[in-house]
Design an enzyme around this catalytic site. Sequence first.
Site, short mmCIF file in Angstrom:
data_model
loop_
_atom_site.label_atom_id
_atom_site.label_comp_id
_atom_site.label_asym_id
_atom_site.label_seq_id
_atom_site.Cartn_x
_atom_site.Cartn_y
_atom_site.Cartn_z
N CYS A 397 76.20 -6.99 63.54
CA CYS A 397 76.96 -5.75 63.33
C CYS A 397 77.61 -5.31 64.65
CB CYS A 397 76.08 -4.67 62.70
SG CYS A 397 77.03 -3.47 61.79
N HIS A 524 74.00 -7.40 58.06
CA HIS A 524 72.65 -7.42 58.63
C HIS A 524 71.80 -8.44 57.87
CE1 HIS A 524 72.87 -3.77 61.20
NE2 HIS A 524 73.82 -3.44 60.34
N GLU A 526 69.09 -9.68 58.59
CA GLU A 526 67.64 -9.47 58.75
C GLU A 526 67.00 -8.83 57.52
OE1 GLU A 526 70.04 -7.91 60.43
OE2 GLU A 526 69.55 -5.82 60.92
N1 GLN Z 1 78.53 1.33 65.27
C1 GLN Z 1 79.09 0.21 64.59
C2 GLN Z 1 79.80 0.61 63.31
O1 GLN Z 1 79.60 1.68 62.79
C3 GLN Z 1 78.04 -0.82 64.30
C4 GLN Z 1 77.05 -0.37 63.28
C5 GLN Z 1 75.81 -1.21 63.25
O2 GLN Z 1 75.56 -1.98 64.15
N2 GLN Z 1 75.01 -1.06 62.23
O3 GLN Z 1 80.58 -0.14 62.81
#
Ligand code: GLN
Length: 601
Positions: A397, A524, A526
Amino acid sequence: MKYVLVTGGVVSGLGKGVTASSVGVLLNACGLRVTSIKIDPYLNTDAGTMSPFEHGEVFVLDDGGEVDLDLGNYERFLDIKLTRDNNITTGKIYQSVIDKERRGDYLGKTVQVVPHITDAIQDWIERVAAIPVDGKEGPADVCVIELGGTIGDIESMPFIEALGQFSYRVGSGNFCLIHVSLVPVLNVVGEQKTKPTQHSVKGLRSLGLMPNILACRSTAELEENVKRKLCQFCHVPEENILTLYDVSNIWHVPLLLKDQKAHEAISKVLNLGITSEPHLSEWTSRAELCDMLQESVRIAMVGKYTGLSDSYLSVLKALLHGSVACGRKLCVDWVPSSDLEDATATENPDAYRKAWSLLKGADGVLVPGGFGDRGVQGKILAAKYARENKVPYFGICLGMQIAVIEFSRSIIGWKDANSTEFEPNTKNPCVIFMPEGSKTQMGGTMRLGSRRTYFHVADCKSAKLYGNKSFIDERHRHRYEVNPDMVEKLEEAGLSFTGKDESGRRMEIVELLGHPFFIGVQFHPEFKSRPGKPSPLFLGFIAAACGQLDAVLRKGVGKAANGIGNGTNKSSSSSRHYGNGNKATRPLVDIIYSNGNGVHY
Ligand code: GLN
């Protein structure tokens, strides 16, 4: 439907979640279908707006629910997919009751905690317990309900009252209460103390709930006289007093329950008619294998390190799944990203040196998800280091967005390239705000939950790791994304966007093809990793970090060297290393310990 309620007493953090999930595993291993509900008595509607550094990670479900991390435990242990409604909070219950009141559904009545809130809780439990979560049709056989907090908390009172009523509603033989408590040993006397448990059971009874089973957390096995005393004072049969002493890894917990015949005790209370032994051979071999691993794989986790490893719980679990599959002991070096920044070199040279030496000593570098601009420059430096030195890099992310920013700056030469999250006025916004997000309303306004990614390049590591599927579904939680208008330029310069969404405008996976392993993902992975089924990308990352990637790619995911999946590990069920053996043990709650030089899992 049969219900198992798990409550906690004496202190918080006893490992109620792990106990409840392990009970689920045990029943599942007896051939029963199990679902679960977690009750969090706090007022927040969901965990979406809660800081992971205070409350632990926000777990994301397929349906986009942002929930308590315990739901992650249930999904991993039981290999199920829960819904947002499987997490009940006071906020959700009150919201539903107030909405009803506004609609006029209460026909002029005074709306009260009893019966309106308590009825709403019971109706919610009955409705959600019936939702199938294991991919099969029809409701599960047993629903494990975990009540968060500790007996006596003001916030949990309406839930206790509702659950007391609920036990009558479903009738005896359909409701089993397991109370998780603490039996401490006072150093001076060296004696196991039952009084805290006696008091918490008394509290439970005074609130109308009668425990059927006591699960006592302790450092060592409960002595017989201690069990007898508990039986006498708490009115729980001796064979229903389980002792959950510290074990070397949490995969032992279902085995601990099995050895003490918890399934028989539960079966008796719920008339489940369990006659056969639970099938836990996979759990046994995994727990034993994990104890036997010697050679380490060192992963530098570059994030906002605050000392609470729960903030990245699922990432740690996924790393662990990958490491066990590769036959390595996971060692995580927590690198506070701001310590890598130039300013730290003058402000705190020791921290700067330590951070860089940890980064340079690592076999792989992981930049997990995150929000806000603190430490972003340090993360960019970590990505640069991994890219230039051909060290495996895995960006999740924010970690993917960081990789894109770093590439834009270093390779394309856009010196001020940035995400508009950190620098709204940058001339080179390579990561931008998504049109469907909101900057004013924080709860539930991100791109959340399961979304599809289509592979655009066949000959790339991510596609191969996912078994050359044409698309995959993974969970998301973000507001910003790679600027689609800059993708052509980035690709021309050598960055490959190997996975995109159905529109082809939203970048999901980025790879540097000439690098041993340099992958960033907007999702994600995970959240969908399971003990016996590591997430393909985590497995690939760990395999790359310990020189096994080629073997994994040749054999296919799940068949890594020494892994559970290839059947090479024959378990000897006679020698399990939990309890007081010479292995280092750790608390059930899976708290980790540091050797000062990285943290072993
Ligand atoms: N802050 C970033 C976004 O909102 C990444 C978010 C995250 O890593 N979950 O896109």
